[in-house]
Scaffold this active site. Sequence first.
Site, PDB file in Angstrom:
ATOM      1  N   ASP A   1      -1.382  88.423-105.773  1.00  0.00           N
ATOM      2  CA  ASP A   1      -2.044  88.862-104.597  1.00  0.00           C
ATOM      3  C   ASP A   1      -3.018  90.057-104.804  1.00  0.00           C
ATOM      4  O   ASP A   1      -3.077  90.602-105.919  1.00  0.00           O
ATOM      5  CB  ASP A   1      -1.252  89.182-103.212  1.00  0.00           C
ATOM      6  CG  ASP A   1      -1.946  88.838-101.906  1.00  0.00           C
ATOM      7  OD1 ASP A   1      -2.840  88.702-101.824  1.00  0.00           O
ATOM      8  OD2 ASP A   1      -1.259  88.619-101.032  1.00  0.00           O
TER       9      ASP A   1
HETATM   10  C1  BGC Z   1      -3.759  88.681 -98.769  1.00  0.00           C
HETATM   11  C2  BGC Z   1      -3.844  87.061 -99.442  1.00  0.00           C
HETATM   12  C3  BGC Z   1      -5.121  86.937 -99.617  1.00  0.00           C
HETATM   13  C4  BGC Z   1      -5.973  87.988-100.578  1.00  0.00           C
HETATM   14  C5  BGC Z   1      -7.287  87.616-100.492  1.00  0.00           C
HETATM   15  C6  BGC Z   1      -4.554  89.395 -99.351  1.00  0.00           C
HETATM   16  O1  BGC Z   1      -4.511  90.684 -98.827  1.00  0.00           O
HETATM   17  O2  BGC Z   1      -2.422  89.054 -98.731  1.00  0.00           O
HETATM   18  O3  BGC Z   1      -3.243  86.352 -98.498  1.00  0.00           O
HETATM   19  O4  BGC Z   1      -5.457  85.480-100.066  1.00  0.00           O
HETATM   20  O5  BGC Z   1      -5.707  89.165 -99.797  1.00  0.00           O
HETATM   21  O6  BGC Z   1      -8.302  87.932 -99.809  1.00  0.00           O
END
Ligand code: BGC
Length: 735
Positions: free
Chosen positions: A263
């Site tokens: 993530d």
């Molecule tokens: C979130 C993810 C997301 C990623 C990219 C993160 O803060 O937890 O779910 O896909 O950002 O935007």
Amino acid sequence: MTEKELRALLEDMSLREKIGQLTQLDASVFNDEGPVTGPASELGLNDDDAYLCGSVLGLTGAAETEALQKMCMAKQPHGIPLLLMADIINGYKTIFPIPLAQGCSFEPEAARKVAEIMAKESAAAGLHVTFAPMVDLVRDARWGRVMESTGEDPYLNSLMAAAMVEGIQGQENSYEDRLAACTKHFAAYGAPIAGKEYNNVELSERSLREDHLPSYKAAIDAGTAMMMTSFNTLDRVPATASKWLMRKILREEMGFNGVLISDWNAIGELIGHGVAQDPKSAAELAITAGVDMDMMSFSYACGLEKLVEEGTVSEQLIDESVWRLLQLKNQMGLFENPFRSASTQQESELILSAEHRLAAREVAAKTFVLLKNEDQLLPLEQDDSVAYIGPYIEEKSILGAWSFFGKTEDCVSIREAVEARGVQAEYAHGCGVLNPGQAIYGFRYDTESNLTEAETEKMIADAVALAANKTKVVIALGESNLQTGEGGSRGDITIPDIQKKLLEAIYAVNKNIVAVIFAGRPLDIRDIKDKTKSILYAWMPGTEGGSAIVDMLYGDTAPQGKLSMSLPYSVGQVPVFYSELRTGRHTEDGAEPTNRFLTKYCDIPNDPLYPFGFGLSYTDFSISPVRLSSDQLTLDTTVKAVATVKNIGNREGVETIQLYIRDEFASVARPLRELKGIKQVKLEPGQEAEVEFEIDTNMLRFYDINMEYKAQHGDFTVWIGNNSKTDNSVCFTLN
Ligand code: BGC
């Protein structure tokens, strides 16, 4: 490319190039002239490295993505194309109801349709991968991201996860005019302690395996191309650094062989978790755990080369990850056509097309949950004189917190839909969504109420005057979009106080109130329940939200949604979910009120305000007692459980019949009941249908005392009903 050519490409790549492939950068790192690495350069990522990155996130638009692709490919020594990713969660520009609402459809085909359309629109806009579906099981309504999940139940979530992956990736995972799916967040991100964002997770291995893993497994079996790690710890080990979770469980046991991405900055956050001292040691932990790609922490870009030079990490380990990524690029045909389906013409034809808008309207209708309807206040008559009151009558921030590319101006509000219908209606705002002066900070935009107390007092007075003169009031209330989503955990899960005040004032002059609730989570709506005759829970319904709501208010469509997450009585109950384990002192709600020493609260009920699976229609259904083909089951036979469902009202309707089972006695404590089957029937008034479920021993398996996944002999109770509290049951024995 043939596999041989792909291998030859890998062999020809320098270590730096390979590490580049494992690095994902945000689109903001690039401007038209090239990369501006900014703070990342302090960590050692220079502009040349940025050109080597394997993937960029957050950029869309056929023209924009094509320009970036060309710019980076020109600088990549082997001309390797970028993989372009973004968060397309419940729509690209045609926005559908939030995933939690899609869960309420209890209809995987509806979720598949949403996934197909969002994938087609964003493929035309140049994207290759979406960070969806989010299949985390959610049971704590305080957590802001419950809106991104399909709910509290492993069985329902698994059906939805598979349908979403298939819808995103297309026929036989061809990706043709579609995207690759990146299922997230592995694992158990949906269970942060106390519902607090980014908090740690403490779960038993049995709960992890039985409750949380099934939906990821369903996504894997459906062919998800990618998986994202979660921010949380599990058994005190951050998921992103957990070799056990990623290599043993995800790859070895669950058979995932796609690309695993961290993530956002989750590798960098291993330092915050206190398990890595610097980006280099964070990179070592993550690559060893099997994380192929680093989203925006720069740890791989800055640390992996040294780790290989020192001999701490083998180049072979890096090759394995690069290989998986190259394979995905190859499967998507990027080496032959790096722009894939990107097309400005397709963008203008597909995006927000009449067909897509109609689908958004139809799907939304399946997700609304009618919680009460006293005096059959709904549906409204065409000639009712109605006061439309409340901040959500005109509000267009109803797309859900993860709809970055959808525009509020493309949205239909309730007011616009009522006006388009041409019925008698007058409108009053009543108050803002937030309390006067209240501010909420977002990560793309902030919202605050600019209204003063005095202005609001006047607005409430105007609304009261309007309500007093009308036969019925439709009041549209809810939490703000920014009180939901990532970073949207709440300790108070009620609507803002000013809206409660508005409702009270209206109630004083008119009792015929229909409430339409906008929310990204199950809210505590006791105050609303007491002061209204009808409640339609509309979640965050998307671009066609207003049209779909108004269709339903006037009876063009009928409610059929069922709660995919229990609606708590109060925040003190959460996490509250129907499939709790029994205890030594279990109690049915209301039983033995004078006995203090039971599993209960002494000031609030155990039962939620509305249980999982609950939802009314404009008609009524009767469900006959359950009939079994036999009350004896063996390991290689099945038993049929049947009930007759009859529409006993005077309108057509759809009912979702649910099968629940309880293992009465086992080597470990088992849930009170578990959902094991769903069937939908559409019936005309007076019409009936037999609904049949086939029960086999697979449905009865669990992790027994020896952690073996199997069914145990003994007695089981089976229920067939239209919510998780049904008492329509019979018993059978597994011999
Ligand atoms: C979130 C993810 C997301 C990623 C990219 C993160 O803060 O937890 O779910 O896909 O950002 O935007």
